[in-house]
Motif scaffolding. Structure first.
Motif, PDB file in Angstrom:
ATOM      1  N   PHE A 159     -44.523 -42.867  58.380  1.00  0.00           N
ATOM      2  CA  PHE A 159     -43.689 -42.991  59.573  1.00  0.00           C
ATOM      3  C   PHE A 159     -44.150 -42.059  60.678  1.00  0.00           C
ATOM      4  O   PHE A 159     -44.095 -42.415  61.857  1.00  0.00           O
ATOM      5  N   LEU A 160     -44.616 -40.868  60.330  1.00  0.00           N
ATOM      6  CA  LEU A 160     -45.142 -39.959  61.355  1.00  0.00           C
ATOM      7  C   LEU A 160     -46.389 -40.544  62.014  1.00  0.00           C
ATOM      8  O   LEU A 160     -46.558 -40.455  63.231  1.00  0.00           O
ATOM      9  N   GLY A 161     -47.266 -41.138  61.210  1.00  0.00           N
ATOM     10  CA  GLY A 161     -48.456 -41.778  61.771  1.00  0.00           C
ATOM     11  C   GLY A 161     -48.098 -42.926  62.694  1.00  0.00           C
ATOM     12  O   GLY A 161     -48.674 -43.073  63.779  1.00  0.00           O
ATOM     13  N   LEU A 162     -47.129 -43.741  62.289  1.00  0.00           N
ATOM     14  CA  LEU A 162     -46.685 -44.851  63.124  1.00  0.00           C
ATOM     15  C   LEU A 162     -46.062 -44.344  64.420  1.00  0.00           C
ATOM     16  O   LEU A 162     -46.322 -44.882  65.498  1.00  0.00           O
ATOM     17  N   TYR A 163     -45.268 -43.293  64.332  1.00  0.00           N
ATOM     18  CA  TYR A 163     -44.650 -42.702  65.521  1.00  0.00           C
ATOM     19  C   TYR A 163     -45.719 -42.194  66.489  1.00  0.00           C
ATOM     20  O   TYR A 163     -45.619 -42.403  67.702  1.00  0.00           O
ATOM     21  N   MET A 164     -46.752 -41.553  65.959  1.00  0.00           N
ATOM     22  CA  MET A 164     -47.825 -41.038  66.813  1.00  0.00           C
ATOM     23  C   MET A 164     -48.555 -42.178  67.518  1.00  0.00           C
ATOM     24  O   MET A 164     -48.930 -42.055  68.694  1.00  0.00           O
ATOM     25  N   VAL A 165     -48.759 -43.299  66.841  1.00  0.00           N
ATOM     26  CA  VAL A 165     -49.407 -44.462  67.457  1.00  0.00           C
ATOM     27  C   VAL A 165     -48.540 -45.014  68.590  1.00  0.00           C
ATOM     28  O   VAL A 165     -49.042 -45.326  69.676  1.00  0.00           O
ATOM     29  N   VAL A 166     -47.229 -45.097  68.358  1.00  0.00           N
ATOM     30  CA  VAL A 166     -46.325 -45.626  69.378  1.00  0.00           C
ATOM     31  C   VAL A 166     -46.329 -44.723  70.611  1.00  0.00           C
ATOM     32  O   VAL A 166     -46.395 -45.204  71.752  1.00  0.00           O
ATOM     33  N   VAL A 167     -46.271 -43.414  70.411  1.00  0.00           N
ATOM     34  CA  VAL A 167     -46.270 -42.480  71.535  1.00  0.00           C
ATOM     35  C   VAL A 167     -47.579 -42.575  72.311  1.00  0.00           C
ATOM     36  O   VAL A 167     -47.584 -42.587  73.545  1.00  0.00           O
ATOM     37  N   GLU A 168     -48.695 -42.686  71.621  1.00  0.00           N
ATOM     38  CA  GLU A 168     -49.997 -42.796  72.286  1.00  0.00           C
ATOM     39  C   GLU A 168     -50.073 -44.073  73.122  1.00  0.00           C
ATOM     40  O   GLU A 168     -50.556 -44.063  74.252  1.00  0.00           O
ATOM     41  N   ARG A 169     -49.577 -45.186  72.585  1.00  0.00           N
ATOM     42  CA  ARG A 169     -49.579 -46.448  73.341  1.00  0.00           C
ATOM     43  C   ARG A 169     -48.709 -46.345  74.586  1.00  0.00           C
ATOM     44  O   ARG A 169     -49.058 -46.858  75.646  1.00  0.00           O
TER      45      ARG A 169
END
Length: 60
Positions: free
Chosen positions: A23-33
């Motif tokens: 979930f942390l990895g997914l959150y980081m991807v969303v923030v970067e996008r």
């Protein structure tokens, strides 16, 4: 009765940590996008502003 609950502490931690990391990895991807989209929108807005100033159109 032991204090183990439905799933033992050892197994619950084995399941919980990979989920947290995922979930942390997914959150980081969303923030970067979101940051990339914001930068793209600002660049397009600046490009449109420069184009309007260059053509001499008055948008008031």
């Amino acid at each position: 009765m032991g204090g183990r609950g439905v799933i033992g502490d050892k197994w619950s931690s084995r399941i919980l940590w990979p989920l947290v990391i995922s979930f942390l990895g997914l959150y980081m991807v969303v923030v970067e996008r979101q940051l990339q989209n914001r930068e793209r929108m600002m660049a397009e807005g600046l490009k449109n502003t420069v184009a309007e100033v260059g053509t001499g159109t008055d948008n008031v």
